[in-house]
Design an enzyme around this catalytic site. Structure first.
Site, short mmCIF file in Angstrom:
data_model
loop_
_atom_site.label_atom_id
_atom_site.label_comp_id
_atom_site.label_asym_id
_atom_site.label_seq_id
_atom_site.Cartn_x
_atom_site.Cartn_y
_atom_site.Cartn_z
N TYR A 168 0.86 -1.30 0.12
CA TYR A 168 0.34 -0.38 -0.09
C TYR A 168 1.18 1.32 0.52
O TYR A 168 0.46 2.07 -0.25
CB TYR A 168 -1.28 -0.13 1.03
CG TYR A 168 -2.77 -0.62 0.70
CD1 TYR A 168 -2.08 -1.93 0.44
CD2 TYR A 168 -3.11 -0.01 0.49
CE1 TYR A 168 -3.39 -2.52 1.03
CE2 TYR A 168 -4.75 -0.51 1.36
CZ TYR A 168 -4.27 -1.86 0.65
OH TYR A 168 -6.02 -2.55 0.46
N ASP B 224 -3.13 -17.89 1.00
CA ASP B 224 -4.21 -18.89 0.07
C ASP B 224 -5.12 -19.78 0.81
O ASP B 224 -5.92 -19.93 0.71
CB ASP B 224 -3.23 -19.27 -1.14
CG ASP B 224 -2.29 -20.39 -0.74
OD1 ASP B 224 -1.42 -20.14 0.11
OD2 ASP B 224 -1.74 -20.89 -1.80
N ASP C 3 -12.44 -8.37 4.04
CA ASP C 3 -13.75 -8.42 2.90
C ASP C 3 -14.52 -10.39 3.17
O ASP C 3 -15.60 -10.13 3.24
CB ASP C 3 -13.54 -8.26 1.68
CG ASP C 3 -13.71 -6.70 1.76
OD1 ASP C 3 -13.81 -5.84 1.98
OD2 ASP C 3 -14.44 -6.44 0.80
C1 IPM Z 1 -10.39 -0.92 3.25
C2 IPM Z 1 -10.52 0.28 2.28
C3 IPM Z 1 -9.46 0.77 1.79
C4 IPM Z 1 -8.04 -0.48 1.87
C5 IPM Z 1 -9.48 1.31 0.37
C6 IPM Z 1 -10.78 2.15 0.36
C7 IPM Z 1 -8.48 1.94 0.33
O1 IPM Z 1 -10.91 -1.59 1.15
O2 IPM Z 1 -10.59 -0.44 4.47
O3 IPM Z 1 -10.13 -2.14 4.11
O4 IPM Z 1 -7.91 -1.12 0.95
O5 IPM Z 1 -7.53 0.03 3.15
MG MG Z 2 -11.15 -3.20 2.33
#
Ligand code: IPM
Ligand code: MG
Length: 354
Positions: A142, A221, A249
């Site tokens: 990142y 994975d 997620d």
């Molecule tokens: C999260 C989001 C962010 C990330 C994006 C919006 C930059 O997906 O907070 O999980 O990737 O960290």
């Molecule tokens: Mg995210």
């Protein structure tokens, strides 16, 4: 107590959900005799529109002077044409970096009332599920160097970690594990990535200080698969920034909806940044139908981690549970026999039960 809270509603559904969390926090203040002052600042697309950049120095300074920061969501199609270095998401990343909140707590539990919204087989979620995903937030790919060739046909994103960055995150993970079920799973891709080999070595070194914690190492994975095959095996999971983004997620599917998921981002002190893990949902913005519970529950984490108000935090969580018990659902978690409510109404329902 008195606390200064900066709110960063952000874009699309951001202002709708943050308004509900503020309403609930105000109710908490009233009930428990605290005063919370809220100052709203622009972040992401809203800041690009107002000031030309996704995060101003002034807003960052205000966040760093506050007791805590509550954020909604940033980004969306309106700013798709904006050059990469000034995208709304850049504002969020600069905020995380600027506040030095390197540890991102993303808890995943199933509210039993929402078991029907979980796509996993009932026997898989019959065991209790209580996972704390601890995601490193200010390093990794990142924040590494990026490169694009002049002819635009090749690109590089650099993944980088230092021992110090891994250690301070892992230490929080071990401390959390000690207060929970004393299990820690470190997620990496050490069979391929040098960063992951450093990660694993650093965690193994630190593990010696925590002999009571049962440590396992898992390739990302496999972790992605294990999370849905047997989620009950996990207690604390520690991961780098990118893997944590993806796995959190995935964990939201277990909880029933991305809209339910809160997060807390902490650094060395108690100041923290609190945000739901979902995005700005442009498709449902402006219709008052978004699920505000992830943001409201982020407000509970704010009370717990930044203000030390455990009883008040638990009151918010209990109010959310009660509202779900009573059958109220936003569209994302709705099922047959439940009462469908909008975003504002959901906020009102939770606030009324504090
Ligand atoms: C999260 C989001 C962010 C990330 C994006 C919006 C930059 O997906 O907070 O999980 O990737 O960290
Ligand atoms: Mg995210």
């Amino acid at each position: 107590m008195h606390a200064n809270i900066v709110t960063l509603p952000g874009d699309y559904i951001g202002p709708e959900i943050v308004a509900q969390a503020v309403k609930v926090l105000e109710k908490v203040a009233e009930k428990y005799g605290h005063t919370f002052s809220f100052e709203e600042c622009a972040l992401g697309g809203a800041s690009i529109d107002a000031c030309g950049v996704p995060l101003t120095d002034e807003t960052l300074a205000k966040c760093n002077a506050a007791d805590a920061v509550l954020m909604g969501s940033v980004g969306g199609p309106k700013w798709d044409g904006v050059e990469a270095s000034r995208r709304p998401e850049k504002g969020l990343l600069a905020l995380r970096k600027g506040m030095q909140v390197f540890a991102n707590l993303r808890p995943c539990t199933i509210h039993p009332q929402l078991a029907g919204a979980c796509p996993l087989r009932p026997d898989i979620i019959a065991q209790p599920i209580d996972i704390m995903i601890l995601r490193e937030l200010t390093g990794d790919i990142y924040f590494g160097k990026r490169w694009r060739s002049e002819d635009r046909t090749a690109a590089t994103d650099e993944m980088a970690y230092s021992e110090m960055e891994v250690e301070r995150l892992a230490r929080i993970g071990f401390e959390m594990a000690m207060k929970r079920r004393k299990k820690l799973c470190s997620v990496d891709k050490a069979n391929v990535l040098e960063c992951s080999r450093l990660w694993r070595e650093t965690v193994a070194k630190l593990a010696k200080e925590y002999p009571e914690v049962e440590v396992t190492y898992m390739y990302v994975d496999n972790a992605a698969m294990q999370l849905i095959l047997r989620p009950s095996q996990f207690d604390v999971m520690i991961t780098g920034n990118l893997f944590g983004d993806i796995l959190s997620d995935e964990s939201a599917a277990i909880a029933g909806s991305l809209g339910m998921m809160p997060s807390a981002s902490l650094g060395a002190g108690t100041r923290g940044l609190y945000e739901p893990i979902h995005g700005s949902a442009p498709d449902i913005a402006g219709r008052d139908i978004a699920n505000p519970l992830g943001t409201i529950l982020s407000g509970a984490l704010l009370l717990r981690h930044s203000l030390g108000l455990e009883k008040e935090a638990a009151a918010i969580e209990a109010a959310v549970t009660q509202v779900l018990d009573e059958g109220y659902r936003t569209g994302d978690i709705w099922s047959e026999g439940c009462t469908r409510v909008g975003c504002t109404q959901m906020g009102d329902l939770v606030a009324a039960r504090i």
